[in-house]
Design an enzyme around this catalytic site. Sequence first.
Site, mmCIF file in Angstrom:
data_model
loop_
_atom_site.group_PDB
_atom_site.id
_atom_site.type_symbol
_atom_site.label_atom_id
_atom_site.label_comp_id
_atom_site.label_asym_id
_atom_site.label_seq_id
_atom_site.Cartn_x
_atom_site.Cartn_y
_atom_site.Cartn_z
ATOM 1 N N LEU A 299 0.864 -1.172 0.000
ATOM 2 C CA LEU A 299 0.000 0.000 0.000
ATOM 3 C C LEU A 299 0.900 1.221 0.000
ATOM 4 O O LEU A 299 1.914 1.252 0.710
ATOM 5 C CB LEU A 299 -0.889 0.024 1.247
ATOM 6 N N ASP A 300 0.562 2.237 -0.775
ATOM 7 C CA ASP A 300 1.332 3.470 -0.785
ATOM 8 C C ASP A 300 1.303 4.114 0.602
ATOM 9 O O ASP A 300 0.354 3.908 1.366
ATOM 10 C CB ASP A 300 0.749 4.457 -1.798
ATOM 11 N N PRO A 301 2.317 4.927 0.930
ATOM 12 C CA PRO A 301 2.304 5.620 2.230
ATOM 13 C C PRO A 301 1.035 6.437 2.472
ATOM 14 O O PRO A 301 0.580 6.545 3.613
ATOM 15 C CB PRO A 301 3.537 6.530 2.144
ATOM 16 N N LEU A 302 0.428 6.987 1.405
ATOM 17 C CA LEU A 302 -0.778 7.796 1.563
ATOM 18 C C LEU A 302 -2.042 6.948 1.682
ATOM 19 O O LEU A 302 -3.131 7.491 1.876
ATOM 20 C CB LEU A 302 -0.924 8.767 0.390
ATOM 21 N N ALA A 303 -1.912 5.637 1.555
ATOM 22 C CA ALA A 303 -3.064 4.743 1.678
ATOM 23 C C ALA A 303 -3.119 4.139 3.072
ATOM 24 O O ALA A 303 -2.099 3.955 3.741
ATOM 25 C CB ALA A 303 -2.986 3.634 0.635
#
Length: 305
Positions: free
Chosen positions: A45-49
């Site tokens: 998962l991306d850091p912003l997710a």
Amino acid sequence: MTRRTFRDIHGILLLDKPLGLSSNQALQTARRLVGAAKGGHTGSLDPLATGLLPLCFGEATKLAGWLLGSRKAYEAEVRLGMTTTTADLEGEVVETRPVPVLDDATIEAALAPLRGLIVQIPPAYSAIKQDGVPLYVRARRGEVVDVPAREVDVYRLEVIGREGDTVRLLVECGSGTYVRSLAVDFGAHLGCGAHLTGLRRLWVEPFMAPPMVTLDELRDAAEIGPDQLEAFVMPVDAGLTHIPRVELDPEQTRIFGFGQPVPLGQGAEPGRCAVWGVDGRLMALGEIADDGLLRVLRGLNLPTA
């Protein structure tokens, strides 16, 4: 300061990944808290997710790669009228356009082509590797990145909320789908552009109603003791509940234990299966061929109960 002891823990923990951490940072933090000697995660998962990040410990790490192809669901927040270099909040603004007056029919017309088996171009800022180098590394160097298109499955895509120029979408998709690219294509179909401003993963097959745990909950449990922490770790077979279970007799268990194929007969249903020995132990992720021959895909060395 007490030195943490690492142990052979085998199982799966369903982490609610917090905002701002990479998947690997979240994994290593949880692994240290639980005290697992070995760990891995099933898909980044991306850091912003935020949201569900299944973590595998011990022998469960052998299944991590097989769980990557699973069906997933997300709640996505999309901002209309602006495109960015990364297709999300992290990038620089590329273009802004006025958002037209939109009715339900116009939005549905923009979403309809994005459902089903579609061809999608992943973001240039992605972890896809070319010649061993992630695309986002090349993009940050200023290189021109040629991103190959891919076929992905979008099973469900619908509006679940809207406020001003922000639309919230429910996305149910297969492996390899980039929700950022869906946001970009959605904005392109509307003629105003768009980028992703928020993303939460709701579930990953076979964890359809996941009892997620946060890092803060793990920290609180760590203050109590190892038994409290291990209560969050599900058994390895929890990751195989969506495939058939095959139970072997004593002779089949002996043969299969040597890694040799076992004939199950023509009546056996072809496909992947969870293979259990006569002692009640999960032996492997297996695969049954069309001729009924059972073979090992990934052997497991779990301790006996």
